[in-house]
Design an enzyme around this catalytic site. Structure first.
Site, PDB file in Angstrom:
ATOM      1  CD  GLU A  80      -3.146  -0.988   2.096  1.00  0.00           C
ATOM      2  OE1 GLU A  80      -3.054  -0.189   3.040  1.00  0.00           O
ATOM      3  OE2 GLU A  80      -4.148  -1.703   1.916  1.00  0.00           O
TER       4      GLU A  80
ATOM      5  CD  GLU B 188      -3.933  -5.739   2.978  1.00  0.00           C
ATOM      6  OE1 GLU B 188      -4.773  -5.045   3.586  1.00  0.00           O
ATOM      7  OE2 GLU B 188      -2.704  -5.518   3.019  1.00  0.00           O
TER       8      GLU B 188
HETATM    9  O1  AHR Z   1      -5.344  -5.825   6.913  1.00  0.00           O
HETATM   10  C1  AHR Z   1      -5.220  -4.699   7.745  1.00  0.00           C
HETATM   11  C2  AHR Z   1      -4.456  -3.564   7.074  1.00  0.00           C
HETATM   12  O2  AHR Z   1      -5.214  -3.077   6.001  1.00  0.00           O
HETATM   13  C3  AHR Z   1      -3.136  -3.903   6.435  1.00  0.00           C
HETATM   14  O3  AHR Z   1      -2.075  -3.877   7.334  1.00  0.00           O
HETATM   15  C4  AHR Z   1      -2.971  -2.824   5.417  1.00  0.00           C
HETATM   16  O4  AHR Z   1      -2.212  -3.243   4.317  1.00  0.00           O
HETATM   17  C5  AHR Z   1      -4.390  -2.451   5.041  1.00  0.00           C
HETATM   18  O5  AHR Z   1      -4.600  -1.096   5.072  1.00  0.00           O
END
Ligand code: AHR
Length: 512
Positions: free
Chosen positions: A178, A297
């Site tokens: 990210e 994610e």
């Molecule tokens: O999954 C929780 C968080 O969400 C992770 O650390 C990050 O990559 C995202 O913003």
């Protein structure tokens, strides 16, 4: 409770209408050093059920049942401040550090080699992320040399000395996490990150050209830089990476359950937009290669709730209770719908990671020193992982629609099917998004030849907010759906409002 008369939807199963093979990596998950995902999640040496490596065997059993393929590690936001060397070698020599991402204290009693031992026991493929926040090319290639080089160099021999004579053989690597997000340690502009990702990838490929590398896409389609970020990063890195990542989290907002149940509309559009951007760069470069998406994610996450607020000021706890969302039936239906979307895009989404695996926005929950149990969201994931096999079929449903504030008119039926030509096993995964109306789903199987139903199951409840707890771990789980009837064209099955459904078929001529 009485429901309105059923509405009708249809789909056709045709083995000729293939989208792509089912990718096992669609069923990946994520373990971050965050809250209790690692400590008292997968690793708890003092737990009565821990093995000689301090790994919780009750959790390993549930991970196996969940059917997880790949596990991304060690972050997440955590990785952007992480020194991987802190987590190797004799535990008594490892440093305790501040984890700035989650305002916690990292004891480093669990690290890379413990994680690899855990992946072996859990039967999953490791997927490693390198720190491109506070670190860069050198640390990434050092980590790769430590993990994958057989022996005879300082770092590979260090791995051998640390008890791993065989290389870890990690194929998939994320180039940071990210990096578009202003919250990220070492946040970068698209140009800065694109250059760094490309040069890190180039150096890593000098050690091992066969790696599969993931460039960071946007941390959400709502980011102000979305689209332009992907375009700029890929201008730099297109030839050197295999995947661009997508991240997306959904939650019910302002009591709008109908809109929440349509979350997959957003995910679908996100995927299409990233594919379009990647293909635009491809066209400009006259490249043969097509980039794939690693949706590494995704989940339901109530990120505005107190459970997601990080500790403050002088409080730097070890493994605090963070992001411990307790999921209900509607959350599980949305997770099922998001899985349907990933499968429907299997031609371009060939890897994905449910974020996360244990305790932290997770399908598996644990008590420190105590029990482990399945959240509602465990079930759609486990069923899809177990029964999606062979080829993903284009099913082209026809369905009534319902109005949503965010997405306009949305089909109440969301569905996909897979078909394994070897076994003839064919599975329909279907969600009824309606809050109050049962759906009569007609499945036309004529192009498949004569089929029979092996099993039909439904996950639903009169209360869409019903949850599982340690004391009532089976309250929400899939039950048999007895409503299937046979007709001239195939089968009809009743889908309850707010439900996740799995209908398994096979050739009627199949024996044994
Ligand atoms: O999954 C929780 C968080 O969400 C992770 O650390 C990050 O990559 C995202 O913003």
């Amino acid at each position: 409770m009485t429901h309105p008369a059923p509405a009708t939807a249809r789909l056709t199963l045709d083995p000729a209408l293939r989208i792509a093979p089912v990718s096992r990596r669609t069923f990946g998950a994520f373990v971050e050093h965050l809250g209790r995902c690692v400590y008292t999640g997968i690793f708890e040496p003092d737990h009565p059920g821990a093995d000689a490596d301090g790994l919780r065997t009750d959790v390993i059993e549930l991970v196996r049942e969940l059917g997880v393929s790949t596990v991304r590690y060690p972050g997440g936001n955590f990785v952007s401040g992480y020194r991987w060397e802190d987590g190797i070698g004799p535990v008594q020599h490892r440093p305790t550090r501040l984890d700035l991402a989650w305002h916690s204290t990292e004891p480093n009693t669990f690290g890379l080699d413990e994680f690899i031992r855990w992946t072996g026991k859990a039967g999953v493929e490791p997927m490693m992320a390198v720190n491109l926040g506070t670190r860069g090319i050198q640390e990434a290639v050092d980590l790769l040399e430590y993990c994958n080089f057989p022996s005879g160099t300082r770092l590979s021999d260090l791995r051998v000395a640390n008890g791993a004579p065989q290389p870890h053989g990690i194929r998939m690597w994320c180039l940071g996490n990210e990096m578009d997000g202003p919250w990220q340690i070492g946040h970068k502009t698209a140009g800065e990150y694109g250059r760094l990702a490309a040069e890190t990838a180039r150096a890593m490929r000098m050690i091992d050209p066969g790696l599969e590398l993931v460039a960071c896409g946007s941390s959400g389609s709502g980011m102000p830089t979305f689209g332009q970020w992907e375009a700029t990063v890929l201008e730099h890195a297109y030839d050197l990476v295999d995947f661009v990542s997508c991240h997306a989290y959904y939650q019910e907002k302002d009591g709008d359950l109908a809109g929440f149940l349509a979350s997959a509309v957003n995910m679908e559009r996100f995927i299409n937009d990233v594919v379009a951007t990647a293909d635009h760069v491809r066209a400009k470069r006259r490249a043969d290669k097509r980039l794939m998406i690693s949706f590494d994610e995704w989940n339901v996450w109530y990120m505005d709730q107190p459970a997601s607020q990080t500790p403050r000021e002088a409080d730097w706890p070890v493994a605090p209770r963070l992001l411990e969302d307790h999921y209900h039936v509607a959350d599980a239906v949305v997770v099922g719908s998001l899985l349907i979307t990933l499968l429907r895009h299997s031609d371009r989404v060939t890897a994905a990671s449910l974020a996360q695996l244990v305790n932290v926005i997770a399908p598996i929950m644990t008590e420190p020193g105590g029990r482990a149990w399945r959240q509602t969201t465990f079930h759609p994931f486990a069923q899809a992982s177990r029964h999606a096999a062979g080829e993903v079929l284009r099913v082209e449903p026809t369905s009534p629609t319902y109005p949503t504030t965010e997405y306009g008119e949305v089909p109440v039926l969301h569905a996909v099917a897979t078909h394994d030509p070897e076994t003839t096993g064919t599975t329909v995964f279907a969600v009824n998004r309606s809050l109050d109306t049962p759906l009569s789903l007609a499945i036309d199987t004529r192009p498949m030849g004569s089929m029979r139903v092996v099993e039909a199951s439904v996950l639903t409840s009169r209360d869409p907010y019903a949850r599982n707890t340690a004391d009532a771990p089976e309250r929400v789980s899939p039950r048999s759906n007895p409503s299937v009837s046979t007709d001239r064209d195939g089968f009809t099955v009743a889908l309850a409002p707010v439900s996740w459904n799995v209908i398994r078929l096979e050739s009627a001529s199949r024996t044994g």
